[in-house]
Design an enzyme around this catalytic site. Structure first.
Site, PDB file in Angstrom:
ATOM      1  N   ASP A 232       0.831  -1.206   0.000  1.00 23.59           N
ATOM      2  CA  ASP A 232       0.000   0.000   0.000  1.00 23.59           C
ATOM      3  C   ASP A 232       0.869   1.261   0.000  1.00 23.59           C
ATOM      4  O   ASP A 232       1.843   1.347   0.754  1.00 23.59           O
ATOM      5  CB  ASP A 232      -0.858  -0.039   1.278  1.00 23.59           C
ATOM      6  CG  ASP A 232      -1.959   0.990   1.308  1.00 23.59           C
ATOM      7  OD1 ASP A 232      -2.849   0.925   0.459  1.00 23.59           O
ATOM      8  OD2 ASP A 232      -1.927   1.858   2.211  1.00 23.59           O
ATOM      9  N   GLU A 299      14.319 -15.760   0.525  1.00 22.95           N
ATOM     10  CA  GLU A 299      14.605 -16.824   1.490  1.00 22.95           C
ATOM     11  C   GLU A 299      13.556 -17.931   1.406  1.00 22.95           C
ATOM     12  O   GLU A 299      13.718 -18.993   1.977  1.00 22.95           O
ATOM     13  CB  GLU A 299      14.589 -16.262   2.922  1.00 22.95           C
ATOM     14  CG  GLU A 299      15.700 -15.275   3.214  1.00 22.95           C
ATOM     15  CD  GLU A 299      15.423 -14.498   4.512  1.00 22.95           C
ATOM     16  OE1 GLU A 299      14.541 -14.927   5.297  1.00 22.95           O
ATOM     17  OE2 GLU A 299      16.075 -13.459   4.702  1.00 22.95           O
TER      18      GLU A 299
HETATM   19  C1  GLC Z   1      -4.234   2.940  -0.529  1.00 28.25           C
HETATM   20  C2  GLC Z   1      -5.489   2.121  -0.452  1.00 28.25           C
HETATM   21  C3  GLC Z   1      -6.617   3.005  -0.021  1.00 28.25           C
HETATM   22  C4  GLC Z   1      -6.291   3.587   1.332  1.00 28.25           C
HETATM   23  C5  GLC Z   1      -4.967   4.319   1.298  1.00 28.25           C
HETATM   24  C6  GLC Z   1      -4.470   4.606   2.686  1.00 28.25           C
HETATM   25  O1  GLC Z   1      -4.239   3.849  -1.559  1.00 28.25           O
HETATM   26  O2  GLC Z   1      -5.724   1.487  -1.659  1.00 28.25           O
HETATM   27  O3  GLC Z   1      -7.825   2.322   0.032  1.00 28.25           O
HETATM   28  O4  GLC Z   1      -7.300   4.469   1.742  1.00 28.25           O
HETATM   29  O5  GLC Z   1      -3.962   3.552   0.683  1.00 28.25           O
HETATM   30  O6  GLC Z   1      -4.032   3.428   3.280  1.00 28.25           O
END
Ligand code: GLC
Length: 587
Positions: A232, A299
């Protein structure tokens, strides 16, 4: 409507290859990966929110569809301020979604069916309920506990102005000030940085303890048997030294589309040019993190993978995330934000393949996810393209549902014909639109609240899936409850209404995925159909033994006689491909 003269087989001759077949055989190079958004996929316990037992119960749907892998959005312990992207414990399942035993059962069920599992890793920020942040709040300024996050003194004589001018991606300032304490110095309470909601404090990736912790989290899930991680906000973890002011507005999805490629100002790669160029994004320091994670994955046996969610443009910057010793794939948001325009699509496809080939990474293709308006709604807007990615409100112009679905199916068939790896967002195989008229009182996305409703937010694409048309909650779960209301049209689009029905969106996806596998399209080369390479209306290319032809124009395109149509996104009319239709041909 007038028709053009029929194409001849000569007209469909391939030009020079613009992409050579993938060299090595790791599974992720050509995988079709299905995104499960757990709270909206299937509800096992009747609380109206999807869960892991719900996923396990529907694995046969995914197997039947013909995907290779599943990426699950977060299911970790979380106060759910940002639907689980605010993680309080990276090593446990939120009771809303089940238990670790439920996770293991889901994973085993997937593996038994030959489906790989990718989990979501959220390293840019934690929840404010994470034990580290709670420790930081209790500790003094300058303490080791505070150093795991980005705490700073405020500006101004009393420290009551934020440390810099950054804005949160969800709206409002990116800094929140702590409550006063007795031991505060002359500058008063400190502030902490949150690129997203105030409940999502950014971690300090200058701190080695943060690195150690996340490597350990990777191992925790690798030991359990996961096949990879979707990372993310992969472009956000490292911030420019000194956190300098920046007057731009960081956006997860810019939602604007620049002029077609004929505009001299348009980026050559066909991307939107929106970019995220501020001091909080795409800093060189992030790459060292991915190199170390790459080593952790190595790993383990079995080609585990890292997938970057990085809203970075142009594509040449994105390619840096998938260099041979870093991550394995990155979402191609330049493709997602491309408008329904033949020239723009050809450009973004060519440049994507070139750019990723140059670093030896597969190109990925994606049209929808849990952060953007579904493509069946997006392509039904009068302003065709990537506009209004951030959500549609009841007061906004509403999409033309029929046009949207027609174009969405055509766009999907074009996407699934491209070599590389493709992402499918849950429900798009049913042709689901967004709920575009959700009332304010049911909305939950923090971006709706942080902008005082100016941004509708992303709830419209997160509506619980319909499994059984006409049943309570359209069969989402045993109680009929759904955490967001479903639009009326979901009854007709429910999975059970489409299984085995010729011409249904589900059957189109299933057929295309079967052919994609049989023809080895994912690892094939690509060559444009030369005679159509400058067409304002038609996108056509050779891939494996197939010609993919999409007609985006108003005039039907008549096919050569004797053409074998393998799959079509809509009915042909007298042997011609009508407007907004894609076909796969054997010529
Ligand atoms: C990413 C996710 C989104 C979230 C953001 C903060 O872009 O896809 O849904 O709100 O990160 O974590």
């Amino acid at each position: 409507m007038t028709r053009t003269a029929p194409l001849t087989t000569d007209d469909l001759t391939a030009g020079a290859p613009v992409h050579d077949p993938a060299a090595s055989g790791e599974w992720w190079r050509d995988a079709v990966i299905y995104q499960v958004y757990p709270r909206s996929f299937a509800d096992g316990d009747g609380d109206g929110i999807g869960d892991l037992p719900g996923v396990t119960a529907k694995l046969d749907h995914l197997k039947g569809l013909g995907v290779d892998a599943v990426w699950l959005s977060p299911f970790y312990r979380s106060p759910q301020k940002d639907a689980g992207y605010d993680v309080a414990d990276y090593r446990d399942i939120d009771p809303l979604f089940g238990t670790l035993a439920d996770f293991d059962e889901m994973l085993a069920g997937a593996h038994e069916r030959g489906l790989r599992i990718i989990v979501d890793l959220v390293p840019n920020h934690s929840s404010d309920q994470h034990v580290w942040f709670q420790e930081a709040l209790a500790a003094a300024p300058g303490s080791a506990a505070r150093d795991r996050y980005l705490f700073r003194d405020g500006r101004g004589p009393a420290g009551d102005e934020p440390p810099n001018n950054w804005q949160s991606i969800f709206g409002g300032p990116a800094w929140t000030r702590l409550a006063p304490r007795e031991d505060d110095g002359p500058l008063g309470p400190q502030w902490y940085l949150h690129l997203f909601d105030s409940s999502q404090p950014d971690l300090n990736w200058e701190n080695p303890e943060v690195h150690t912790e996340f490597e350990d989290v990777l191992r925790f899930w690798l030991d359990r048997g996961v096949d990879g991680f979707r990372v993310d906000v992969a472009h956000g973890m490292v911030k420019a030294a000194g956190l300098p002011d920046w007057d731009g507005r960081a956006a997860m999805v810019e939602g604007t589309v620049d002029e077609p490629a004929t505009d001299p100002a348009a980026p050559e790669d066909g991307s939107t040019g929106a970019g995220n160029q501020g001091p909080m994004f795409d800093q060189d320091g992030v790459h060292e993190i991915y190199r170390s994670w790459h080593r952790v994955l190595e790993e383990y046996p079995g080609d585990r993978c890292l997938v970057a969610e990085a809203w970075v443009e142009p594509l040449s910057r994105l390619a840096r995330y998938v260099r041979p010793d870093e991550m394995h794939q990155a979402f191609n948001f330049s493709f997602l934000t491309a408008p329904w325009d033949a020239a723009r699509l050809r450009t973004v496809v060519s440049v994507s393949l070139d750019t990723m080939d140059a670093v030896g990474a597969p190109t990925t293709w994606v049209l929808s996810n849990h952060d953007v308006v579904r493509h069946a709604s997006r392509f039904g807007l009068a302003e065709i393209g990537g506009r209004q990615l951030n959500g549609i409100a009841a007061t906004d112009p509403q999409p033309d549902a029929e046009l949207g679905l027609r174009r969405a199916r055509a766009a999907t068939l074009l996407m699934l014909g491209l070599p590389g790896s493709a992402y499918v967002y849950q429900g798009e195989e049913l042709g689901l639109p967004d709920h575009t008229a959700l009332p304010a009182e049911v909305r939950q996305d923090p971006s709706f609240f942080r902008t005082d409703g100016a941004e509708p937010g992303r709830d419209g694409c997160r509506v619980p899936l319909p499994w059984v048309g006409g049943a309570p909650g359209n069969g989402f779960g045993p109680s009929g409850r759904t955490w967001l209301p479903q639009p009326g049209v979901y009854a007709d689009l429910a999975a059970d209404q489409q299984y085995g029905v010729a011409g249904s969106t589900y059957e189109m996806y299933r057929t295309a995925l079967e052919l994609r596998r049989a023809e080895k399209i994912g690892t094939a080369g690509l060559a444009w159909v030369d005679a159509l390479a400058g067409s304002p209306d038609v996108v056509a290319f050779h891939v494996a033994g197939v010609v993919v032809l999409a007609n985006l124009g108003a005039t039907p395109v008549a096919l050569p006689a004797e053409t074998d149509v393998l799959v079509a996104s809509g009915d042909l009319v007298d042997g011609a491909v009508p407007s907004d239709t894609t076909v796969w041909l054997r010529v």
